[in-house]
Design an enzyme around this catalytic site. Structure first.
Site, PDB file in Angstrom:
ATOM      1  N   TRP A 118     -22.953 -63.292  21.078  1.00 42.95           N
ATOM      2  CA  TRP A 118     -22.885 -61.901  20.572  1.00 42.95           C
ATOM      3  C   TRP A 118     -24.104 -61.106  21.041  1.00 42.95           C
ATOM      4  O   TRP A 118     -24.031 -59.911  21.318  1.00 42.95           O
ATOM      5  CB  TRP A 118     -22.851 -61.892  19.032  1.00 42.95           C
ATOM      6  CG  TRP A 118     -21.453 -61.866  18.494  1.00 42.95           C
ATOM      7  CD1 TRP A 118     -20.768 -62.919  17.989  1.00 42.95           C
ATOM      8  CD2 TRP A 118     -20.587 -60.724  18.394  1.00 42.95           C
ATOM      9  NE1 TRP A 118     -19.512 -62.504  17.596  1.00 42.95           N
ATOM     10  CE2 TRP A 118     -19.379 -61.169  17.833  1.00 42.95           C
ATOM     11  CE3 TRP A 118     -20.715 -59.379  18.736  1.00 42.95           C
ATOM     12  CZ2 TRP A 118     -18.296 -60.311  17.598  1.00 42.95           C
ATOM     13  CZ3 TRP A 118     -19.645 -58.530  18.507  1.00 42.95           C
ATOM     14  CH2 TRP A 118     -18.453 -58.999  17.941  1.00 42.95           C
ATOM     15  N   TRP A 161     -23.246 -51.732  14.142  1.00 45.38           N
ATOM     16  CA  TRP A 161     -22.932 -50.530  13.339  1.00 45.38           C
ATOM     17  C   TRP A 161     -21.646 -49.883  13.826  1.00 45.38           C
ATOM     18  O   TRP A 161     -20.786 -49.496  13.037  1.00 45.38           O
ATOM     19  CB  TRP A 161     -24.097 -49.528  13.355  1.00 45.38           C
ATOM     20  CG  TRP A 161     -25.106 -49.840  12.286  1.00 45.38           C
ATOM     21  CD1 TRP A 161     -26.254 -50.549  12.443  1.00 45.38           C
ATOM     22  CD2 TRP A 161     -25.031 -49.497  10.887  1.00 45.38           C
ATOM     23  NE1 TRP A 161     -26.906 -50.678  11.238  1.00 45.38           N
ATOM     24  CE2 TRP A 161     -26.178 -50.032  10.265  1.00 45.38           C
ATOM     25  CE3 TRP A 161     -24.123 -48.795  10.106  1.00 45.38           C
ATOM     26  CZ2 TRP A 161     -26.438 -49.882   8.893  1.00 45.38           C
ATOM     27  CZ3 TRP A 161     -24.368 -48.640   8.746  1.00 45.38           C
ATOM     28  CH2 TRP A 161     -25.516 -49.181   8.157  1.00 45.38           C
ATOM     29  N   GLU A 205     -22.496 -67.214  18.384  1.00 46.93           N
ATOM     30  CA  GLU A 205     -23.296 -66.103  17.825  1.00 46.93           C
ATOM     31  C   GLU A 205     -24.365 -65.684  18.829  1.00 46.93           C
ATOM     32  O   GLU A 205     -24.661 -64.494  18.981  1.00 46.93           O
ATOM     33  CB  GLU A 205     -23.950 -66.508  16.504  1.00 46.93           C
ATOM     34  CG  GLU A 205     -22.983 -66.724  15.373  1.00 46.93           C
ATOM     35  CD  GLU A 205     -22.076 -65.528  15.095  1.00 46.93           C
ATOM     36  OE1 GLU A 205     -22.581 -64.396  15.018  1.00 46.93           O
ATOM     37  OE2 GLU A 205     -20.856 -65.734  14.959  1.00 46.93           O
ATOM     38  N   TRP A 264     -17.920 -36.494   8.115  1.00 48.95           N
ATOM     39  CA  TRP A 264     -18.940 -37.220   7.350  1.00 48.95           C
ATOM     40  C   TRP A 264     -19.517 -36.300   6.287  1.00 48.95           C
ATOM     41  O   TRP A 264     -19.630 -35.090   6.496  1.00 48.95           O
ATOM     42  CB  TRP A 264     -20.083 -37.681   8.263  1.00 48.95           C
ATOM     43  CG  TRP A 264     -19.708 -38.607   9.384  1.00 48.95           C
ATOM     44  CD1 TRP A 264     -19.793 -38.339  10.711  1.00 48.95           C
ATOM     45  CD2 TRP A 264     -19.204 -39.948   9.272  1.00 48.95           C
ATOM     46  NE1 TRP A 264     -19.374 -39.426  11.449  1.00 48.95           N
ATOM     47  CE2 TRP A 264     -19.012 -40.432  10.591  1.00 48.95           C
ATOM     48  CE3 TRP A 264     -18.904 -40.798   8.209  1.00 48.95           C
ATOM     49  CZ2 TRP A 264     -18.534 -41.711  10.868  1.00 48.95           C
ATOM     50  CZ3 TRP A 264     -18.425 -42.077   8.484  1.00 48.95           C
ATOM     51  CH2 TRP A 264     -18.239 -42.518   9.787  1.00 48.95           C
ATOM     52  N   ASN A 291     -26.402 -61.879   7.449  1.00 48.98           N
ATOM     53  CA  ASN A 291     -25.413 -61.191   8.287  1.00 48.98           C
ATOM     54  C   ASN A 291     -24.188 -60.700   7.514  1.00 48.98           C
ATOM     55  O   ASN A 291     -23.747 -59.565   7.679  1.00 48.98           O
ATOM     56  CB  ASN A 291     -24.964 -62.110   9.425  1.00 48.98           C
ATOM     57  CG  ASN A 291     -23.922 -61.440  10.301  1.00 48.98           C
ATOM     58  OD1 ASN A 291     -24.162 -60.352  10.834  1.00 48.98           O
ATOM     59  ND2 ASN A 291     -22.763 -62.044  10.420  1.00 48.98           N
ATOM     60  N   TRP A 323     -22.506 -43.474  10.384  1.00 49.23           N
ATOM     61  CA  TRP A 323     -23.135 -44.765  10.670  1.00 49.23           C
ATOM     62  C   TRP A 323     -24.518 -44.607  11.286  1.00 49.23           C
ATOM     63  O   TRP A 323     -25.379 -45.479  11.140  1.00 49.23           O
ATOM     64  CB  TRP A 323     -22.234 -45.629  11.580  1.00 49.23           C
ATOM     65  CG  TRP A 323     -21.969 -45.045  12.952  1.00 49.23           C
ATOM     66  CD1 TRP A 323     -20.933 -44.250  13.318  1.00 49.23           C
ATOM     67  CD2 TRP A 323     -22.782 -45.201  14.134  1.00 49.23           C
ATOM     68  NE1 TRP A 323     -21.032 -43.905  14.657  1.00 49.23           N
ATOM     69  CE2 TRP A 323     -22.152 -44.472  15.178  1.00 49.23           C
ATOM     70  CE3 TRP A 323     -23.959 -45.874  14.414  1.00 49.23           C
ATOM     71  CZ2 TRP A 323     -22.673 -44.406  16.480  1.00 49.23           C
ATOM     72  CZ3 TRP A 323     -24.488 -45.812  15.709  1.00 49.23           C
ATOM     73  CH2 TRP A 323     -23.842 -45.080  16.721  1.00 49.23           C
TER      74      TRP A 323
HETATM   75  P1  FAD Z   1     -27.812 -66.702  13.236  1.00 51.15           P
HETATM   76  O1  FAD Z   1     -26.564 -66.581  12.466  1.00 51.15           O
HETATM   77  O2  FAD Z   1     -28.570 -67.978  13.125  1.00 51.15           O
HETATM   78  O3  FAD Z   1     -27.446 -66.419  14.755  1.00 51.15           O
HETATM   79  C1  FAD Z   1     -28.267 -66.849  15.839  1.00 51.15           C
HETATM   80  C2  FAD Z   1     -28.657 -65.666  16.700  1.00 51.15           C
HETATM   81  O4  FAD Z   1     -27.501 -65.104  17.310  1.00 51.15           O
HETATM   82  C3  FAD Z   1     -29.307 -64.537  15.929  1.00 51.15           C
HETATM   83  O5  FAD Z   1     -30.680 -64.787  15.722  1.00 51.15           O
HETATM   84  C4  FAD Z   1     -29.044 -63.335  16.850  1.00 51.15           C
HETATM   85  O6  FAD Z   1     -29.959 -63.280  17.910  1.00 51.15           O
HETATM   86  C5  FAD Z   1     -27.660 -63.681  17.420  1.00 51.15           C
HETATM   87  N1  FAD Z   1     -26.612 -63.023  16.630  1.00 51.15           N
HETATM   88  C6  FAD Z   1     -25.960 -63.526  15.552  1.00 51.15           C
HETATM   89  N2  FAD Z   1     -25.023 -62.642  15.113  1.00 51.15           N
HETATM   90  C7  FAD Z   1     -25.094 -61.570  15.935  1.00 51.15           C
HETATM   91  C8  FAD Z   1     -24.382 -60.337  16.014  1.00 51.15           C
HETATM   92  N3  FAD Z   1     -23.394 -60.030  15.152  1.00 51.15           N
HETATM   93  N4  FAD Z   1     -24.735 -59.451  16.970  1.00 51.15           N
HETATM   94  C9  FAD Z   1     -25.716 -59.733  17.866  1.00 51.15           C
HETATM   95  N5  FAD Z   1     -26.406 -60.898  17.853  1.00 51.15           N
HETATM   96  C10 FAD Z   1     -26.108 -61.805  16.901  1.00 51.15           C
HETATM   97  N6  FAD Z   1     -29.007 -58.626  14.893  1.00 51.15           N
HETATM   98  C11 FAD Z   1     -30.160 -58.418  15.541  1.00 51.15           C
HETATM   99  O7  FAD Z   1     -30.708 -59.347  16.151  1.00 51.15           O
HETATM  100  N7  FAD Z   1     -30.747 -57.178  15.537  1.00 51.15           N
HETATM  101  C12 FAD Z   1     -30.202 -56.124  14.882  1.00 51.15           C
HETATM  102  O8  FAD Z   1     -30.757 -55.017  14.925  1.00 51.15           O
HETATM  103  C13 FAD Z   1     -29.002 -56.339  14.160  1.00 51.15           C
HETATM  104  N8  FAD Z   1     -28.432 -55.317  13.451  1.00 51.15           N
HETATM  105  C14 FAD Z   1     -27.262 -55.557  12.764  1.00 51.15           C
HETATM  106  C15 FAD Z   1     -26.664 -54.502  12.072  1.00 51.15           C
HETATM  107  C16 FAD Z   1     -25.487 -54.707  11.363  1.00 51.15           C
HETATM  108  C17 FAD Z   1     -24.840 -53.564  10.637  1.00 51.15           C
HETATM  109  C18 FAD Z   1     -24.889 -55.983  11.349  1.00 51.15           C
HETATM  110  C19 FAD Z   1     -23.607 -56.225  10.606  1.00 51.15           C
HETATM  111  C20 FAD Z   1     -25.468 -57.035  12.049  1.00 51.15           C
HETATM  112  C21 FAD Z   1     -26.643 -56.841  12.772  1.00 51.15           C
HETATM  113  N9  FAD Z   1     -27.253 -57.882  13.503  1.00 51.15           N
HETATM  114  C22 FAD Z   1     -28.415 -57.642  14.194  1.00 51.15           C
HETATM  115  C23 FAD Z   1     -26.566 -59.173  13.691  1.00 51.15           C
HETATM  116  C24 FAD Z   1     -26.879 -60.290  12.695  1.00 51.15           C
HETATM  117  O9  FAD Z   1     -26.760 -59.821  11.378  1.00 51.15           O
HETATM  118  C25 FAD Z   1     -28.257 -60.920  12.886  1.00 51.15           C
HETATM  119  O10 FAD Z   1     -28.462 -61.256  14.239  1.00 51.15           O
HETATM  120  C26 FAD Z   1     -28.381 -62.197  12.063  1.00 51.15           C
HETATM  121  O11 FAD Z   1     -28.138 -61.942  10.706  1.00 51.15           O
HETATM  122  C27 FAD Z   1     -29.775 -62.757  12.225  1.00 51.15           C
HETATM  123  O12 FAD Z   1     -29.963 -63.889  11.441  1.00 51.15           O
HETATM  124  P2  FAD Z   1     -30.109 -65.328  12.112  1.00 51.15           P
HETATM  125  O13 FAD Z   1     -31.172 -65.304  13.144  1.00 51.15           O
HETATM  126  O14 FAD Z   1     -30.263 -66.314  11.009  1.00 51.15           O
HETATM  127  O15 FAD Z   1     -28.710 -65.471  12.841  1.00 51.15           O
END
Ligand code: FAD
Length: 465
Positions: free
Chosen positions: A273, A382, A270, A301, A341, A359
């Site tokens: 990502w 997105w 993650e 849209w 997430n 979107w």
């Molecule tokens: P954890 O699950 O603990 O993951 C650890 C870290 O990995 C996160 O803190 C983050 O830095 C990174 N990470 C995890 N999943 C993703 C992912 N899919 N994409 C990029 N990085 C990821 N994340 C953001 O940081 N900023 C945003 O603006 C953002 N917008 C999102 C918009 C949508 C529509 C979706 C579906 C997801 C988005 N995310 C975004 C990704 C993700 O939802 C969040 O990073 C995550 O929920 C944060 O919670 P956590 O720190 O507990 O994540």
């Protein structure tokens, strides 16, 4: 007298494992740490309300940490290149150290700064906010990856990242500090109404709190794979706003979770990502506002200028769609600046496919309301959800919010965030309308799932050819 050096902070608000700070300290010169509130650099995207709230507290925390090692944070407001070249002249600085950033406006600022600097002042650019410098993971033929999985595999070959470097114990003090704005004059906090109460309860911005979150999570990282998709429990790290603002480095997260033991690869992937998203905006700087797939430019849209469509959009933002899992997520977002997430995916898919709203409108709402709003990560996720992105998700794969709600056991989560439904048991809570239950104060569905699905598929079919 040794000339001072300037340390330019942006989304890297930490003292530990901060390569620009480490290099500034290693120069032996007095260090002037500066943060610029820049809403003026061309193509700048003004930070949303939730991010501004976070920024205020993060800067206060950084200043306190700097004061404890003999320095302070200078605050200035304006166009970064103008402010920095002025500050360099004012202080006679011999160099400006900074960590490279990849948002289009920061690239602009870095370019024009190189031209604006006074003679005798060097620009010292460092990497360090990601596992690897964005753009550095290349294919066998030297190209850039567009798809996550091959990118991840290639990056993995270079892991683990270098061990994090501890914070300096002391900074060489400056005899006369340059003037600074007062943080309270920047108006970053909401006043009337003060909507930040729920955010205050959940979050403490700043490096110390980021470290505490990481320590608390590291032991749980081995259970991440089984728990991360369940919104009813806190199974993920909650590190995203800390990582976005750079209060902790990705390398620190990597090493702390590895050191705790167990299988943590799913969590580490993650983190990748996050690197991937930066790589995408490196290649496609306009990703936050432009479809990567041309077919989506022809997508019919629904028009947000139409009051009925606007009303649907507003219902989505307020968590009043009649789909409990979507409403729970949107209310969690409004109250805390964060959303689980899995629920982000469901809520985003609902806006795009069930409501057939572009979107970009959702991306903007998230930008304004998320404390972790990040240009790269937000746009990449997105566009992935829409199917308009460079990676492979397909528009025609339409998520069914109600079965997602059951599958990921969201009942407790819904009860918490949608109190109108708190008395309902399963299976009613996932879809009261389908079970003929009309809880007081809870809206009917904006549109049925089957009807929405047919409308979305029909619209998409029209974009081909
Ligand atoms: P954890 O699950 O603990 O993951 C650890 C870290 O990995 C996160 O803190 C983050 O830095 C990174 N990470 C995890 N999943 C993703 C992912 N899919 N994409 C990029 N990085 C990821 N994340 C953001 O940081 N900023 C945003 O603006 C953002 N917008 C999102 C918009 C949508 C529509 C979706 C579906 C997801 C988005 N995310 C975004 C990704 C993700 O939802 C969040 O990073 C995550 O929920 C944060 O919670 P956590 O720190 O507990 O994540």
């Amino acid at each position: 007298m040794t000339r001072p050096v300037i340390l330019w902070f942006r989304r890297d608000l930490r003292l530990a494992d901060q390569p620009a700070l480490a290099a500034a300290v290693a120069s032996g010169a007095p260090v002037i740490p500066v943060y610029i509130l820049d809403d003026e650099t061309p193509r700048h995207r003004k930070m949303g309300g939730a991010s501004r709230w976070w920024l205020h507290h993060s800067l206060a925390s950084l200043d306190a940490d700097l004061q404890s090692i003999g320095a302070r944070l200078i605050l200035r407001r304006g166009k970064s290149d103008d402010i920095l070249s002025l500050l360099a002249k004012e202080t006679g600085a011999s160099a400006i150290h900074f960590i490279k950033h990849y948002e289009p406006w920061w690239r602009n600022a870095e370019k024009s700064l190189a031209k604006a600097l006074p003679a005798g002042c060097d620009l010292e650019c460092h990497d360090g906010n990601y596992l690897l410098p964005p753009g550095s993971v290349t294919t066998g033929s030297g190209g850039q990856y567009k798809i996550y999985t091959p990118f991840m595999r290639a990056l993995w070959q270079h892991m683990p990242p270098a061990k994090p470097v501890p914070a300096p114990e002391k900074l060489t003090a400056l005899a006369h500090w340059p003037t600074s704005d007062a943080l309270s004059d920047w108006g970053l906090l909401p006043v009337k109404p003060d909507w930040a109460g729920g955010m205050q309860q959940l979050w403490t911005p700043g490096e110390q709190s980021a470290k505490a979150r990481l320590e608390a999570f590291a032991d749980k990282a081995k259970f991440y794979d089984e728990k991360r998709n369940l919104p009813s429990i806190a199974g993920s790290s909650f590190l995203s706003p800390h990582l976005h603002f750079g209060e902790i480095s990705a390398a620190s997260c990597w090493h702390a979770t590895m050191a705790a033991g167990g299988s943590v690869d799913v969590f580490l992937k993650e983190l990748v990502w996050r690197d991937y998203a930066q790589n995408v905006i490196c290649q496609f700087p306009e990703y936050g506002g432009r479809n990567a797939r041309d077919a989506f430019d022809r997508m019919p849209w629904r028009d947000l200028d139409d009051p009925a469509v606007k009303a649907d959009y507003t219902a989505w933002t307020k968590g009043q769609t009649g789909y409990p899992i979507v409403d729970a997520g949107m209310r969690q977002l409004w109250a805390t600046g964060w959303m689980h997430n899995r629920v982000r995916m469901i809520a985003a898919s609902f806006l795009i496919k069930h409501l057939l709203i572009d979107w970009r409108a959702g991306e903007k709402w998230f930008w304004d309301t998320l404390v972790d709003a990040d240009y790269g990560s937000n746009a990449v996720n997105w566009q992935w959800t829409a199917g308009s992105g460079v990676d492979s998700n397909m528009f025609v794969r339409i998520m069914a919010p109600l079965s997602q709600s059951e599958k990921f056991d969201a009942a407790h989560y819904i009860r918490h965030w949608v109190p109108e439904l708190s008395d309902l048991g399963e299976p009613y809570i996932h879809d009261p309308e389908e079970h003929g239950v009309r809880p007081k104060g809870y809206p009917r569905k904006l549109i049925g799932h089957k009807q929405a699905r047919e409308r979305a598929l029909g619209a998409f079919a029209g974009t081909k050819g």
